[in-house]
Design a protein around this motif. Sequence first.
Motif, short mmCIF file in Angstrom:
data_model
loop_
_atom_site.label_atom_id
_atom_site.label_comp_id
_atom_site.label_asym_id
_atom_site.label_seq_id
_atom_site.Cartn_x
_atom_site.Cartn_y
_atom_site.Cartn_z
N UNK A 235 0.72 -1.34 0.17
CA UNK A 235 0.15 0.03 0.08
C UNK A 235 0.81 1.57 -0.04
N UNK A 236 1.94 1.01 0.51
CA UNK A 236 2.91 2.24 0.75
C UNK A 236 4.12 1.86 0.98
N UNK A 237 5.13 2.72 0.41
CA UNK A 237 6.83 2.35 0.70
C UNK A 237 7.11 1.73 1.95
N UNK A 238 7.70 0.62 2.05
CA UNK A 238 8.24 0.13 3.47
C UNK A 238 9.43 1.00 3.94
N UNK A 239 10.31 1.66 3.11
CA UNK A 239 11.25 2.39 3.58
C UNK A 239 10.92 3.79 2.98
N UNK A 240 10.75 4.82 4.00
CA UNK A 240 10.08 6.18 3.58
C UNK A 240 11.35 6.73 2.62
N UNK A 241 12.56 6.54 2.78
CA UNK A 241 13.92 7.35 2.50
C UNK A 241 14.21 6.72 0.99
N UNK A 242 14.26 7.40 -0.04
CA UNK A 242 14.49 6.85 -1.45
C UNK A 242 15.96 6.85 -1.71
N UNK A 243 16.32 5.89 -2.75
CA UNK A 243 17.61 5.84 -3.13
C UNK A 243 18.31 4.48 -2.89
N UNK A 244 19.25 4.22 -3.88
CA UNK A 244 19.95 2.74 -3.88
C UNK A 244 21.65 2.94 -4.00
N UNK A 245 21.91 3.86 -5.09
CA UNK A 245 23.37 3.71 -5.51
C UNK A 245 24.13 4.68 -4.25
N UNK A 246 25.09 4.60 -3.97
CA UNK A 246 25.82 5.54 -2.93
C UNK A 246 27.44 5.34 -2.94
N UNK A 247 27.96 6.39 -2.59
CA UNK A 247 29.44 6.62 -2.25
C UNK A 247 29.87 7.48 -1.29
N UNK A 248 30.71 7.05 -0.35
CA UNK A 248 30.86 7.94 0.83
C UNK A 248 32.00 7.29 1.55
N UNK A 249 31.73 7.40 2.98
CA UNK A 249 32.86 6.87 3.97
C UNK A 249 31.98 6.15 5.00
N UNK A 250 32.73 5.21 5.62
CA UNK A 250 32.02 4.33 6.70
C UNK A 250 32.08 5.13 7.85
N UNK A 251 30.68 5.15 8.68
CA UNK A 251 30.57 6.04 9.82
C UNK A 251 30.70 5.24 10.91
N UNK A 252 29.89 3.82 10.90
CA UNK A 252 29.75 2.88 11.96
C UNK A 252 29.51 1.62 11.25
N UNK A 253 29.77 0.57 12.03
CA UNK A 253 29.53 -0.82 11.54
C UNK A 253 28.83 -1.77 12.61
#
Length: 337
Positions: free
Chosen positions: A78-96
Motif C-alpha cells: 500500500x505504501x513504501x516500506x522504506x520512506x527514504x528513497x535511493x539505492x546507489x551510494x558513495x561515501x565513507x564508513x561512519x559505523x559498523x
Amino acid sequence: MKTQQHPQRQDAGTVGDMRAIVRETYGGPEVLRLDRVPRPVVKGDDVLVRVRAAGVDRGVWHLMTGLPYLGRLAFGIRKPKDPVLGLDLAGSVEAVGPDVTRFAIGDAVYGSGRGSYAEYAIASETKLAAKPQGLSIEQAAAVPVSAVTALLGLRAGKIREGQKVLVTGASGGVGSYAVQLAKAYGAEVTGVCSTGKVGFVRTLGADHVIDYTREDFADSGPYDLILDIAGNPSISRLRRALTRTGTAVITGGEGGGKLTGGLHRQLGALALSPFISQRLTTFLGLVRAAELQDLAPLIDAGKIAPALDRTFTLAEAKDAIRFLENGQVCGKVVVTI
C-alpha cells in the motif's frame, strides 16, 4: 582499505537526525520532499555510510512510483516500506554492525544501500566495496547499480572476444557501461539510441551506432549477442536480429503494463528458449561486492569510466528524477549530499 579484527562499533555517533528525501505514498516526483528523519541504526552486517553522492537510475523510479505493481510485493503493497528513497551510494564508513569484518570507520566505499538520498544510509557489507581511487565521489556513485547490471547482463549472454554485440538503450545508465564493457571483452559493438545521442554513444567506443528513429535494429546484424535494455521490442524482432545460435539477454522492459512491466517478455523468452536454436534469457541485476570488485580493475585501467551527465543537490532530487524520467540523460545522473 583497512581491515581490522575488531572494527569500531556504532554507539552514540548515530544519535540524532539527518536530511533525507522521503515520501509516504507512491507517485511521481511530486510525492518527494526534503525532510529531517532519524538517523539509521546498524545491526548485524550493516554498515552506516556517510553518503556524499547517490546515483539516479530506473530502479529508484520504480521504487518511487510503485510500478509495476508486482514490485510492491518487495517494496510495500500500500505504501513504501522504506520512506527514504535511493539505492546507489558513495561515501565513507561512519559505523559498523557487530558482524562486519571487511570495513572500518573512515573507509571510502561505494555500492548499494537502503535510502541513499540522505546524509546517512545503511548498506549490507555484502553490497559494498572499496571506492576505486581514480574516481571522484560523484563518479563512484554513478557506478554500482548500472555497471553491475551491465556486467551481469553480458555475463548472462556468455560474451566472448570477437562476437558481434548489439546494445539497445546504449545511451542510458546501464547501456553506457554495457558498450564499454563489451569493448573491453573484445567484441564488435553496435549501440542503439535516439538521434541526439548518437555522438555520445560513439564516444563510449561503439563501433557502430543505430539511430532507432531512422533504422530498425532488427534489420541490421545478425548479432551473436543482444543485450536488450531499453524499450519493449518483441521477441520476434530480437530473434530476427540474432544469428541462428545467437543469444538475447533481456533486462528492464520499460513501457510494459502497470501490473508486470516488461516481465511478460522475460517469461515468454524463457518459455520459448528450450525449443529453438537461439538462446533467450534474463537475469537478476543484484549489486554485490564481488561484481563491484571485478569492476575496479577495469575502472583503474581506464577500460570503463562513468559517463556523468550532470549532478543535482539533495534538495534538487525531484529535478534529477524528472530529468531521468524525461529521457534527457546521457549516461548517469548523480545527487550530491
